[in-house]
Design a protein around this motif. Structure first.
Motif, PDB file in Angstrom:
ATOM      1  N   ALA A   1       0.832  -1.209   0.000  1.00 27.55           N
ATOM      2  CA  ALA A   1       0.000   0.000   0.000  1.00 27.55           C
ATOM      3  C   ALA A   1       0.866   1.259   0.000  1.00 27.55           C
ATOM      4  N   ILE A   2       1.949   1.243   0.760  1.00 29.75           N
ATOM      5  CA  ILE A   2       2.864   2.387   0.797  1.00 29.75           C
ATOM      6  C   ILE A   2       3.457   2.634  -0.583  1.00 29.75           C
ATOM      7  N   GLU A   3       3.878   1.559  -1.252  1.00 29.02           N
ATOM      8  CA  GLU A   3       4.501   1.691  -2.573  1.00 29.02           C
ATOM      9  C   GLU A   3       3.513   2.291  -3.577  1.00 29.02           C
ATOM     10  N   ALA A   4       2.289   1.795  -3.597  1.00 28.59           N
ATOM     11  CA  ALA A   4       1.293   2.302  -4.536  1.00 28.59           C
ATOM     12  C   ALA A   4       0.954   3.756  -4.248  1.00 28.59           C
ATOM     13  N   PHE A   5       0.856   4.095  -2.970  1.00 22.21           N
ATOM     14  CA  PHE A   5       0.556   5.470  -2.573  1.00 22.21           C
ATOM     15  C   PHE A   5       1.685   6.414  -2.962  1.00 22.21           C
ATOM     16  N   GLU A   6       2.922   6.009  -2.693  1.00 21.98           N
ATOM     17  CA  GLU A   6       4.074   6.874  -2.960  1.00 21.98           C
ATOM     18  C   GLU A   6       4.234   7.169  -4.449  1.00 21.98           C
ATOM     19  N   GLU A   7       3.863   6.238  -5.293  1.00 23.82           N
ATOM     20  CA  GLU A   7       4.015   6.416  -6.732  1.00 23.82           C
ATOM     21  C   GLU A   7       2.856   7.184  -7.365  1.00 23.82           C
ATOM     22  N   SER A   8       1.858   7.563  -6.569  1.00 25.08           N
ATOM     23  CA  SER A   8       0.635   8.154  -7.105  1.00 25.08           C
ATOM     24  C   SER A   8       0.720   9.683  -7.166  1.00 25.08           C
ATOM     25  N   ASP A   9       0.706  10.221  -8.374  1.00 21.81           N
ATOM     26  CA  ASP A   9       0.607  11.670  -8.536  1.00 21.81           C
ATOM     27  C   ASP A   9      -0.775  12.163  -8.111  1.00 21.81           C
ATOM     28  N   PHE A  10      -1.777  11.313  -8.314  1.00 16.80           N
ATOM     29  CA  PHE A  10      -3.142  11.716  -7.966  1.00 16.80           C
ATOM     30  C   PHE A  10      -3.307  11.906  -6.465  1.00 16.80           C
ATOM     31  N   MET A  11      -2.700  11.029  -5.654  1.00 23.42           N
ATOM     32  CA  MET A  11      -2.790  11.184  -4.211  1.00 23.42           C
ATOM     33  C   MET A  11      -2.088  12.466  -3.750  1.00 23.42           C
ATOM     34  N   ARG A  12      -0.951  12.755  -4.349  1.00 18.98           N
ATOM     35  CA  ARG A  12      -0.227  13.975  -3.976  1.00 18.98           C
ATOM     36  C   ARG A  12      -1.022  15.213  -4.392  1.00 18.98           C
ATOM     37  N   GLN A  13      -1.661  15.143  -5.536  1.00 19.79           N
ATOM     38  CA  GLN A  13      -2.499  16.254  -5.979  1.00 19.79           C
ATOM     39  C   GLN A  13      -3.685  16.458  -5.042  1.00 19.79           C
ATOM     40  N   THR A  14      -4.265  15.367  -4.557  1.00 20.38           N
ATOM     41  CA  THR A  14      -5.465  15.457  -3.709  1.00 20.38           C
ATOM     42  C   THR A  14      -5.131  15.867  -2.284  1.00 20.38           C
ATOM     43  N   LEU A  15      -4.105  15.263  -1.720  1.00 20.43           N
ATOM     44  CA  LEU A  15      -3.800  15.461  -0.298  1.00 20.43           C
ATOM     45  C   LEU A  15      -2.758  16.543  -0.055  1.00 20.43           C
ATOM     46  N   GLY A  16      -1.928  16.818  -1.024  1.00 18.75           N
ATOM     47  CA  GLY A  16      -0.867  17.794  -0.833  1.00 18.75           C
ATOM     48  C   GLY A  16       0.408  17.154  -0.325  1.00 18.75           C
ATOM     49  N   ASP A  17       1.517  17.872  -0.494  1.00 17.72           N
ATOM     50  CA  ASP A  17       2.827  17.333  -0.122  1.00 17.72           C
ATOM     51  C   ASP A  17       2.946  17.063   1.366  1.00 17.72           C
TER      52      ASP A  17
END
Length: 444
Positions: free
Chosen positions: A395-411
């Motif tokens: 789950a960490i690996e998939a989350f870390e590689e996601s541009d969409f999660m970073r766009q949604t949640l912020g850095d």
């Protein structure tokens, strides 16, 4: 009611009801409820200028050199705590967090959900959510859970020792203007559930945070311990937090209702497709602990693939049977989240995924009707099914590689979650368990 009218109502109520302590509530990034109290005399200033607090004292918020933070109470969330004394009473208000310059704080989970909600609102959508929360009652707080009954789903027997406790929990929540659809004994021994009435997304997340506290509060007063651990007992059912979602327009019409065979509109189908596409990327948020993945195992009742269905309860997204003539009830049921999630972040990422599906007009994949128990890995790949993460590490690996999660949640939020969860996963992987000792200590 305008914001000024809400503030006036709160200030009058505090004075009329002799409220002596007002608790300002917010959550850290992991979803732990935080609170500090102010006197009634400070409340008007809090609405206008915020109340300062040390952000470095909250895990994941700010380093010591940038610790100053402001909490701005949201007057719409004012409620008197019914378990406190009626004289010199206590109230609570959820807060939005800002920096000293007045900018929204990037690490505020409630602010993150507010941004997603506002983005939906600008497109003409009002996200509504109805949560169903499962949990266990145990005797004591020791490391070994001790069950208090052997009842099962919906049992009405003397073995269901928690029925009066569920009743008192429901009444307490309703005193705080949180309507309860129903409460019930769930499948496992000592396992219970409570479903809250749907509300706009931010209010629904506030209600989840309140419900978790009230459930624990009522259990404690009855010499029991309430646990939201997803899988506290091996060989028994785990606890979920099902999220029923729908989009309404500004006139109150349900945009999910449609006239196809499963009563979902094209917009709803795009929304579901977005939920499915980004599921592996947001699973770290909806299932944030090592223990979360002990529940997500193939047993026919929980999702392990990003699928949708109607009668298939192993689907990630289930479409409940439509009530004829009741279009407002058209909704989806998201089945993978568990009660350890931060509800603000869980709703932010899943609603954002659905909205992205609408924006990109993603096609809805074919309904998959097989249960999760008998789907072999090879057959799943041949069918084009996407596997959800098997453990926290994946789950960490998939989350870390996601541009969409970073766009949604912020850095800020993304960086904290990655660092914190990597540390949790490393601690788990390097801990010698009782299972290992039983199997290997005297062997070889």
């Amino acid at each position: 009611m305008s914001a000024d009218m809400n503030v006036d109502f709160v200030l009058r109520t505090v004075e009329k009801r002799d409220i002596r302590f007002v608790r300002l509530w917010f959550t850290d990034i992991q979803g732990n409820l935080k609170s500090f109290s102010v006197s009634p005399e400070e409340l008007e200033e809090a609405f206008e200028e915020g109340i300062g607090f040390d952000g470095s004292a909250v895990d994941g918020f700010a380093p010591a050199e940038e610790s100053d933070m402001l909490a701005f109470p949201d007057a719409e969330t004012f409620q008197i705590l019914p378990w406190r004394p009626s004289n010199s009473g206590v109230a609570r208000i959820f807060c939005d967090l800002r920096t000293p310059s007045g900018e929204p704080f990037d690490g505020d989970p409630r602010g993150c959900l507010n941004r997603v909600f506002q983005a939906a609102d600008e497109k003409g959508f009002v996200p509504n959510v109805g949560p169903k929360i499962e949990y266990f009652y145990f005797a004591g707080e020791g490391p070994e859970p001790v069950t208090v009954d052997d009842a099962s789903y919906f049992d009405l027997t003397p073995y269901d020792s928690a029925r009066d406790l569920r009743r008192s929990t429901t009444l307490t929540l309703e005193k705080m203007s949180i309507p309860v659809q129903y409460s019930y004994h769930a499948n496992g021994p000592s396992q219970n559930g409570i479903e809250l009435r749907y509300a706009e997304a931010v209010s629904a997340a506030d209600a989840i945070m309140t419900a978790r506290l009230v459930i624990k509060q009522e259990a404690n007063e009855n010499n029991l311990f309430a646990s939201f651990m997803p899988k506290p007992i091996s060989g028994q059912s785990g606890s979920a937090m099902f999220l029923y979602q729908s989009l309404f327009d500004h006139d109150g019409e349900n945009l999910f209702w449609g006239e196809n065979s499963f009563h979902m509109s094209d917009l709803a189908c795009h929304y579901i497709a977005g939920i499915l596409k980004y599921a592996p990327e947001y699973t770290l948020v909806t299932n944030p602990t090592v223990n979360s993945y002990k529940r997500l195992q193939p047993n026919g009742e929980v999702p392990i693939y990003a699928t949708w269905g109607r009668r298939n309860r192993s689907a990630l997204v289930r479409i409940p049977t439509h009530k004829p003539g009741k279009h407002a009830s058209a909704r989806i049921e998201l089945r993978n989240p568990d009660p350890t999630t931060n509800p603000y972040l869980a709703l932010a990422v899943t609603i954002a995924a659905g909205l992205k599906g609408i924006e990109d007009e993603l096609p809805l994949p074919q309904e998959y009707t097989n249960g999760g128990l008998d789907v072999r890995e090879k057959d799943a790949r041949n069918a084009g099914l996407v596997r959800l993460p098997r453990d926290l590490g994946e789950a960490i690996e998939a989350f870390e590689e996601s541009d969409f999660m970073r766009q949604t949640l912020g850095d800020h939020i993304c960086d904290f979650l990655i660092e914190n969860k990597r540390r949790e996963w490393s601690d788990y992987c390097t801990t010698v368990t009782d299972w290992e000792k039983r199997h290997y200590y005297a062997g070889f």
